[in-house]
Motif scaffolding. Structure first.
Motif, PDB file in Angstrom:
ATOM      1  N   TYR A 639      61.068 -14.554 -15.397  1.00  0.00           N
ATOM      2  CA  TYR A 639      60.422 -12.748 -15.351  1.00  0.00           C
ATOM      3  C   TYR A 639      59.199 -12.649 -15.435  1.00  0.00           C
ATOM      4  O   TYR A 639      58.374 -13.682 -16.187  1.00  0.00           O
ATOM      5  N   VAL A 640      58.766 -11.594 -15.088  1.00  0.00           N
ATOM      6  CA  VAL A 640      57.413 -11.185 -15.677  1.00  0.00           C
ATOM      7  C   VAL A 640      57.906 -10.200 -16.719  1.00  0.00           C
ATOM      8  O   VAL A 640      58.358  -9.072 -16.371  1.00  0.00           O
ATOM      9  N   ALA A 641      57.383 -10.544 -17.905  1.00  0.00           N
ATOM     10  CA  ALA A 641      57.912  -9.384 -19.006  1.00  0.00           C
ATOM     11  C   ALA A 641      56.568  -8.637 -19.482  1.00  0.00           C
ATOM     12  O   ALA A 641      55.539  -9.151 -19.021  1.00  0.00           O
ATOM     13  N   GLN A 642      56.946  -7.619 -19.930  1.00  0.00           N
ATOM     14  CA  GLN A 642      55.954  -6.618 -20.284  1.00  0.00           C
ATOM     15  C   GLN A 642      56.113  -6.182 -21.865  1.00  0.00           C
ATOM     16  O   GLN A 642      56.780  -6.275 -22.522  1.00  0.00           O
ATOM     17  N   GLY A 643      54.639  -5.932 -22.440  1.00  0.00           N
ATOM     18  CA  GLY A 643      54.406  -5.580 -23.801  1.00  0.00           C
ATOM     19  C   GLY A 643      53.153  -5.056 -23.919  1.00  0.00           C
ATOM     20  O   GLY A 643      52.602  -4.660 -22.913  1.00  0.00           O
ATOM     21  N   ALA A 644      52.508  -5.191 -25.165  1.00  0.00           N
ATOM     22  CA  ALA A 644      51.408  -4.512 -25.487  1.00  0.00           C
ATOM     23  C   ALA A 644      50.475  -5.387 -26.441  1.00  0.00           C
ATOM     24  O   ALA A 644      51.040  -6.186 -27.007  1.00  0.00           O
ATOM     25  N   ALA A 645      49.195  -5.099 -26.327  1.00  0.00           N
ATOM     26  CA  ALA A 645      48.306  -6.076 -27.076  1.00  0.00           C
ATOM     27  C   ALA A 645      46.870  -5.098 -27.365  1.00  0.00           C
ATOM     28  O   ALA A 645      46.820  -4.035 -27.037  1.00  0.00           O
ATOM     29  N   PHE A 646      46.144  -5.619 -28.333  1.00  0.00           N
ATOM     30  CA  PHE A 646      44.858  -5.007 -28.869  1.00  0.00           C
ATOM     31  C   PHE A 646      43.787  -5.048 -27.627  1.00  0.00           C
ATOM     32  O   PHE A 646      43.803  -5.951 -26.517  1.00  0.00           O
ATOM     33  N   SER A 647      42.689  -4.298 -27.566  1.00  0.00           N
ATOM     34  CA  SER A 647      41.631  -4.209 -27.153  1.00  0.00           C
ATOM     35  C   SER A 647      40.563  -4.320 -28.247  1.00  0.00           C
ATOM     36  O   SER A 647      40.726  -3.655 -29.169  1.00  0.00           O
ATOM     37  N   TYR A 648      39.695  -4.965 -27.766  1.00  0.00           N
ATOM     38  CA  TYR A 648      38.427  -5.058 -28.742  1.00  0.00           C
ATOM     39  C   TYR A 648      36.964  -4.939 -28.430  1.00  0.00           C
ATOM     40  O   TYR A 648      36.657  -5.297 -27.034  1.00  0.00           O
ATOM     41  N   TYR A 649      36.051  -4.574 -29.235  1.00  0.00           N
ATOM     42  CA  TYR A 649      34.784  -4.109 -28.763  1.00  0.00           C
ATOM     43  C   TYR A 649      33.893  -4.662 -29.885  1.00  0.00           C
ATOM     44  O   TYR A 649      34.259  -4.439 -31.295  1.00  0.00           O
ATOM     45  N   TRP A 664      34.167   7.578 -32.635  1.00  0.00           N
ATOM     46  CA  TRP A 664      34.433   6.386 -31.600  1.00  0.00           C
ATOM     47  C   TRP A 664      35.703   6.723 -30.861  1.00  0.00           C
ATOM     48  O   TRP A 664      35.369   6.429 -29.532  1.00  0.00           O
ATOM     49  N   GLN A 665      36.498   7.468 -31.178  1.00  0.00           N
ATOM     50  CA  GLN A 665      37.645   7.932 -30.055  1.00  0.00           C
ATOM     51  C   GLN A 665      36.983   8.819 -29.063  1.00  0.00           C
ATOM     52  O   GLN A 665      37.339   8.886 -28.023  1.00  0.00           O
ATOM     53  N   GLU A 666      36.167   9.714 -29.665  1.00  0.00           N
ATOM     54  CA  GLU A 666      35.203  10.688 -28.700  1.00  0.00           C
ATOM     55  C   GLU A 666      34.597   9.866 -27.499  1.00  0.00           C
ATOM     56  O   GLU A 666      34.611  10.102 -26.382  1.00  0.00           O
ATOM     57  N   LYS A 667      34.015   8.887 -28.107  1.00  0.00           N
ATOM     58  CA  LYS A 667      33.198   7.942 -26.945  1.00  0.00           C
ATOM     59  C   LYS A 667      34.028   7.367 -26.274  1.00  0.00           C
ATOM     60  O   LYS A 667      33.851   7.282 -24.893  1.00  0.00           O
ATOM     61  N   LEU A 668      35.348   6.987 -26.409  1.00  0.00           N
ATOM     62  CA  LEU A 668      36.321   6.425 -25.588  1.00  0.00           C
ATOM     63  C   LEU A 668      36.707   7.611 -24.596  1.00  0.00           C
ATOM     64  O   LEU A 668      36.762   7.271 -23.289  1.00  0.00           O
ATOM     65  N   ASP A 669      36.966   8.553 -25.329  1.00  0.00           N
ATOM     66  CA  ASP A 669      37.552   9.742 -24.173  1.00  0.00           C
ATOM     67  C   ASP A 669      36.260  10.208 -23.190  1.00  0.00           C
ATOM     68  O   ASP A 669      36.930  10.628 -22.200  1.00  0.00           O
ATOM     69  N   ARG A 670      35.151  10.046 -23.778  1.00  0.00           N
ATOM     70  CA  ARG A 670      34.029  10.467 -22.602  1.00  0.00           C
ATOM     71  C   ARG A 670      33.560   9.516 -21.647  1.00  0.00           C
ATOM     72  O   ARG A 670      32.494   9.604 -21.093  1.00  0.00           O
ATOM     73  N   GLU A 671      34.159   8.002 -21.868  1.00  0.00           N
ATOM     74  CA  GLU A 671      33.821   6.826 -21.240  1.00  0.00           C
ATOM     75  C   GLU A 671      32.199   6.452 -21.420  1.00  0.00           C
ATOM     76  O   GLU A 671      31.688   5.963 -20.562  1.00  0.00           O
ATOM     77  N   GLU A 672      31.927   6.648 -22.763  1.00  0.00           N
ATOM     78  CA  GLU A 672      30.667   6.426 -23.380  1.00  0.00           C
ATOM     79  C   GLU A 672      30.709   5.290 -24.174  1.00  0.00           C
ATOM     80  O   GLU A 672      29.582   4.803 -24.795  1.00  0.00           O
ATOM     81  N   ALA A 673      31.875   4.603 -24.500  1.00  0.00           N
ATOM     82  CA  ALA A 673      31.897   3.404 -25.085  1.00  0.00           C
ATOM     83  C   ALA A 673      31.464   2.279 -24.468  1.00  0.00           C
ATOM     84  O   ALA A 673      31.329   2.279 -23.041  1.00  0.00           O
ATOM     85  N   PRO A 674      30.628   1.298 -25.107  1.00  0.00           N
ATOM     86  CA  PRO A 674      30.187  -0.125 -24.488  1.00  0.00           C
ATOM     87  C   PRO A 674      31.339  -0.743 -23.814  1.00  0.00           C
ATOM     88  O   PRO A 674      32.404  -0.531 -24.189  1.00  0.00           O
ATOM     89  N   ALA A 675      31.044  -1.744 -22.941  1.00  0.00           N
ATOM     90  CA  ALA A 675      32.104  -2.301 -22.144  1.00  0.00           C
ATOM     91  C   ALA A 675      32.544  -3.451 -23.352  1.00  0.00           C
ATOM     92  O   ALA A 675      32.002  -3.864 -24.433  1.00  0.00           O
ATOM     93  N   MET A 676      33.490  -3.963 -23.172  1.00  0.00           N
ATOM     94  CA  MET A 676      34.141  -4.956 -23.994  1.00  0.00           C
ATOM     95  C   MET A 676      33.595  -6.194 -23.878  1.00  0.00           C
ATOM     96  O   MET A 676      32.965  -6.439 -22.830  1.00  0.00           O
ATOM     97  N   PRO A 677      33.486  -7.131 -24.635  1.00  0.00           N
ATOM     98  CA  PRO A 677      32.782  -8.631 -24.407  1.00  0.00           C
ATOM     99  C   PRO A 677      33.013  -9.233 -23.204  1.00  0.00           C
ATOM    100  O   PRO A 677      34.290  -9.191 -22.873  1.00  0.00           O
ATOM    101  N   ASP A 678      32.102  -9.858 -22.660  1.00  0.00           N
ATOM    102  CA  ASP A 678      32.129 -10.411 -21.411  1.00  0.00           C
ATOM    103  C   ASP A 678      33.148 -11.281 -21.329  1.00  0.00           C
ATOM    104  O   ASP A 678      33.971 -11.695 -20.420  1.00  0.00           O
ATOM    105  N   TRP A 679      33.530 -12.110 -22.378  1.00  0.00           N
ATOM    106  CA  TRP A 679      34.384 -13.446 -22.564  1.00  0.00           C
ATOM    107  C   TRP A 679      35.875 -12.783 -22.334  1.00  0.00           C
ATOM    108  O   TRP A 679      36.734 -13.530 -22.141  1.00  0.00           O
TER     109      TRP A 679
END
Length: 686
Positions: A639-649, A664-679
């Motif tokens: 199957y393809v199973a579905q779950g949840a995971a962290f995101s990290y900055y 920080w939550q306001e930055k996320l909501d305004r799409e002003e957060a930095p990108a997640m690490p390239d890796w």
């Protein structure tokens, strides 16, 4: 219509052409609920590496799992992320409850009593002794003000206390104390953050404990002059007044011991450390006589310096060309912040322990994340969360550090190896000495977990690394008041929605991420917390909550090991299916706790390191939870199973603007957060 027909033909054609992890599978046909969750790009990612992560706009990991409960065709993937996040919530809420209900009243009592002692000293001493007592009185006047009291003092004391309170309220950065010349403090540390923004009581507690935990009263070297000796005399007088009073000493211990249980012991001098040294050298003498005896004071200082060797640099210190690396100053703190292994690792992997940059960056292009200019030239002024995991033996962390240029510094490899040897040689009793240390050791244990059979092992190793860093960020967030933060030496010179609700699931299937060692360590932590905080009260809600969590973790351990060799039963699948809902309700069984809207979100942030060369701090953050879709074998069927995971900055922030969860939550909501690490990008899709 023609366009739609073309899309369907194209979609099916591509599906039939899958030759990787989805070979001989047609998940959009057999698991129809995936048709509105997975794009073609996501399916191609799954075919390539066996899983995919998707960013979401959901607030919490439990929200994602709740949405899966009505999914009739797709099994649920119970991720280690879910368990680690639940541990964070329970520890964070328990500490918060303990601070408001028990520790704050004790802190108020302790501060009031120490202020009265300091005031008596100031009114009774004369000459040089009175000068020391004035410093003691300012110290506890400021603490009283931070707690919300306005104690009556003379104009001279009030003026110095006013200056300190103003610097604290304005978060002025690194400045010299108004009442102790030569002593510097970083006033930006006094921004209430972590869970301490949730109520006025928590803010008062945070500010006062930060004052007691950070303000460094240094133990002088033999060559140090009168300014350093004045700070030490103040430490001696404070220690005498506290540890010489059995009742007050007990109150101090009733604050220190519970916080040490969670976050570890201090490496800086406590009042008891200083008092023991004083009585060793000055049996029978009065404290006012000792304060005038410079010879005896220097003997005590010499003994302390020979006996105690702190490891974490957590204050402003200057490094000069041609000199040995800065020695971590030995300091007295009234209620010291605690030694944590990651801060020690950071201290040893930045300037001036790690020396100059050896790469080719000359001001153009992209500099390594750790790079910074100092008066001594380019140096490694920032660590990375990856440094911690590299020390713990995570090969992907070392590879990323090397690939992104963060290892191209003189003697970085030697320092990294030094830290690995230090960690590997830690005795078991130290690794089990606090909840923080035990939690920290889950990252080593998790590294040993066996990847699911159908994933690309290298890609999954990076997914596990992301999970470890997400959990470590939550750990640092919970310990933000207590963890002794490292400093660099100053080198001078959303997916689319469904149209209709699918029918109820005909069979509840679930697959568990196999990381039994993590479940064992978390179960041990839960058992310890249940016993420590409710030893005399079996009906205590904390005891009930953590024993319940321990039972769930023990069952996860059992099922994880069973799943490796045989199929789970129908009842076991249904228990796993219901687990996210069970875990989500645990925090509410703890009782009343100060909360705000910020607590409804998984996203949080913690500053973990300060660099005075660039006047910036290193911020570690988690964002909205990510969806994970993963190829899984359940009862002999794929199957393809579905779950949840962290995101990290991971990013840098001005020292004058240490972030709160709300900001920080306001930055996320305004799409002003930095990108997640390239890796991490290779793991995600749209």
């Amino acid at each position: 219509m023609r366009a739609s027909a073309f899309f369907l033909t194209f979609n099916v054609g591509v599906l039939m052409a899958f030759s990787g992890k989805l070979k001989d599978m047609n998940p959009l046909e057999t698991q129809k609920d995936l048709s509105y969750r997975l794009s073609q790009e996501s399916l191609e990612k799954i075919d390539s590496i066996g899983f995919v992560l998707l960013e979401t706009a959901e607030y919490d990991i439990y929200d994602l799992y709740d949405g899966y409960e009505t999914s009739p065709y797709t099994p649920m993937f119970i991720s280690t992320d879910l368990v680690l996040h639940t541990m964070h919530l329970l520890v964070d809420r328990t500490v918060r409850k303990m601070e408001v209900e028990e520790l704050l009243p004790k802190l108020e009592t302790l501060t009031k009593s120490m202020f009265e002692k300091a005031k008596r000293d100031y009114e009774g001493f004369k000459g040089q002794q009175r000068d020391v007592a004035a410093r003691e009185l300012v110290y506890f006047t400021v603490a009283s003000r931070l707690l919300g009291d306005e104690p009556l003092v003379g104009l001279e004391i009030k003026k110095m206390a006013d200056e300190e309170v103003a610097k604290i309220e304005n978060h002025e950065g690194i400045r010299e104390l108004s009442f102790l010349p030569g002593v510097k403090e970083d006033y930006s540390q006094y921004v209430p953050r972590g869970h301490y923004t949730r109520s006025e009581d928590l803010k008062r507690y945070f500010m006062t404990m930060m004052w007691y935990g950070r303000l460094p009263l240094h133990v002088p070297k033999a060559t140090d002059g009168g300014e350093k000796l004045l700070a030490f005399k103040t430490a001696v007088l404070i220690s005498w007044n506290l540890s010489g009073d059995g009742k007050l000493r007990d109150t101090w211990s009733e604050i220190y011991n519970p916080t040490a249980f969670f976050f570890g012991s201090a490496e800086d001098l406590t009042p008891d450390n200083v008092y023991s040294a004083v009585t060793k050298y000055c049996s029978g003498e009065k404290v006012d006589e000792l304060l005038s005896d410079e010879t005896r004071l220097r003997e005590i200082a010499k003994y302390l310096r020979e006996t105690y060797k702190p490891k974490i640099l957590s204050e402003y210190a200057e490094s000069k060309p041609g000199e040995e690396p800065v020695e971590v100053p030995l300091s007295f703190r009234f209620m010291p912040q605690r030694f944590v292994p990651d801060s020690y690792i950071f201290t040893e992997l930045v300037a001036d322990r790690v020396r100059g940059y050896e790469g080719e960056y000359l001001g153009g292009g992209q500099a390594p994340f750790t790079f910074g200019m100092t008066e001594m030239g380019p140096m490694r002024v920032f660590p990375r969360g990856l440094d911690v995991m590299s020390v713990l033996g995570w090969r992907p962390a070392e590879e990323i550090i090397s690939a992104e240029g963060d290892a191209i510094y003189e003697n970085y490899p030697e320092q990294l190896e030094k830290m690995r040897e230090w960690h590997s040689s830690l005795p078991d009793e130290e690794k089990a000495s606090s909840i923080y240390f035990r939690w920290f050791e889950t990252f080593s244990a998790y590294k040993q977990a066996v990847p699911p059979g159908d994933v690309d092992p290298d890609a999954w190793a990076r997914k596990m690394l992301l999970t470890a860093l997400g959990s470590w960020t939550e750990l640092r967030h919970d310990a933000i008041l207590y963890a002794k933060q490292s400093y660099t030496a100053y080198a001078t010179g959303a997916p689319p929605g469904r149209d209709t609700e699918p029918p109820p699931p005909p069979l509840k299937l679930a697959v568990l991420e196999e990381s039994p060692e993590v479940y064992v360590i978390m179960a041990e932590c839960s058992s310890l917390i249940a016993g420590f905080l409710s030893a005399s009260d079996e009906s205590n809600p904390i005891r009930y909550t953590f024993e319940n969590f321990r039972e769930m973790l023990s069952k996860l351990d059992t099922l994880s090991r069973k799943q490796m060799f045989e199929s789970l039963s129908k009842d076991e699948h249904e228990w796993l299916w219901s687990l996210p809902a069970r875990l989500s309700g645990l925090e509410y069984s703890l009782g009343d706790i100060p909360e705000t809207q910020a607590d409804k979100r998984m996203a949080l942030v913690a500053d973990v390191h300060t660099d005075p060369n660039t006047n910036k701090v290193l911020e570690e953050a988690t964002g909205n939870p990510a969806r994970i879709y993963i190829v899984s074998n359940i009862n002999g069927k794929r199957y393809v199973a579905q779950g949840a995971a962290f995101s990290y900055y991971e990013f840098k922030q001005a020292i004058s603007d240490r972030l709160t969860d709300e900001a920080w939550q306001e930055k996320l909501d305004r799409e002003e957060a930095p990108a997640m690490p390239d890796w991490t990008l290779e793991l995600f899709s749209r």
